[in-house]
Design a protein around this motif. Sequence first.
Motif, PDB file in Angstrom:
ATOM      1  N   CYS A   1      -4.553  -5.163   0.827  1.00  0.00           N
ATOM      2  CA  CYS A   1      -5.638  -4.538   1.600  1.00  0.00           C
ATOM      3  C   CYS A   1      -6.552  -5.611   2.189  1.00  0.00           C
ATOM      4  O   CYS A   1      -6.989  -5.501   3.337  1.00  0.00           O
ATOM      5  N   SER A   2      -6.813  -6.648   1.411  1.00  0.00           N
ATOM      6  CA  SER A   2      -7.649  -7.745   1.888  1.00  0.00           C
ATOM      7  C   SER A   2      -7.020  -8.412   3.107  1.00  0.00           C
ATOM      8  O   SER A   2      -7.691  -8.659   4.106  1.00  0.00           O
TER       9      SER A   2
ATOM     10  N   GLN B   1     -10.204   0.742   1.816  1.00  0.00           N
ATOM     11  CA  GLN B   1      -8.997   1.129   1.069  1.00  0.00           C
ATOM     12  C   GLN B   1      -8.885   0.299  -0.207  1.00  0.00           C
ATOM     13  O   GLN B   1      -8.538   0.809  -1.263  1.00  0.00           O
ATOM     14  N   GLY B   2      -9.204  -0.982  -0.123  1.00  0.00           N
ATOM     15  CA  GLY B   2      -9.200  -1.842  -1.303  1.00  0.00           C
ATOM     16  C   GLY B   2     -10.195  -1.366  -2.338  1.00  0.00           C
ATOM     17  O   GLY B   2      -9.915  -1.375  -3.544  1.00  0.00           O
TER      18      GLY B   2
ATOM     19  N   LEU C   1      -8.431  -4.033   5.215  1.00  0.00           N
ATOM     20  CA  LEU C   1      -8.711  -2.670   4.776  1.00  0.00           C
ATOM     21  C   LEU C   1      -9.656  -2.686   3.574  1.00  0.00           C
ATOM     22  O   LEU C   1      -9.283  -2.361   2.450  1.00  0.00           O
TER      23      LEU C   1
ATOM     24  N   VAL D   1      -1.824  -4.758  -4.577  1.00  0.00           N
ATOM     25  CA  VAL D   1      -2.196  -3.813  -3.520  1.00  0.00           C
ATOM     26  C   VAL D   1      -3.610  -4.105  -2.999  1.00  0.00           C
ATOM     27  O   VAL D   1      -3.866  -3.993  -1.795  1.00  0.00           O
ATOM     28  N   ILE D   2      -4.517  -4.515  -3.870  1.00  0.00           N
ATOM     29  CA  ILE D   2      -5.866  -4.876  -3.403  1.00  0.00           C
ATOM     30  C   ILE D   2      -5.813  -6.138  -2.552  1.00  0.00           C
ATOM     31  O   ILE D   2      -6.497  -6.242  -1.529  1.00  0.00           O
TER      32      ILE D   2
ATOM     33  N   VAL E   1       0.849  -1.196   0.000  1.00  0.00           N
ATOM     34  CA  VAL E   1       0.000   0.000   0.000  1.00  0.00           C
ATOM     35  C   VAL E   1       0.886   1.247   0.000  1.00  0.00           C
ATOM     36  O   VAL E   1       0.674   2.181  -0.788  1.00  0.00           O
TER      37      VAL E   1
END
Length: 69
Positions: A40-41, A48-49, A45, A36-37, A15
């Motif tokens: 986030c998982s 944010q994802g 987050l 990045v997704i 991130v």
Amino acid sequence: MVMAYAHHGLVGEPVETFEKMQLVVLQPSQASFVSVISACSHLGLVEQGRVFFKLMKLDYGMDPSPDPC
């Protein structure tokens, strides 16, 4: 770098690295978004994802794809 950090379980760094890429106006790849997704998982987050998912579509014109990167 984003993918490498995520692959090695360093969940905060993808991130942070992605956000630095945005600051210096580097074009992220689809693999960068997947990483990045995913990070986030793992961090929980969800919002944010979702922000990154929307960026992928709206700011970078990338369509989500079920195909691996």
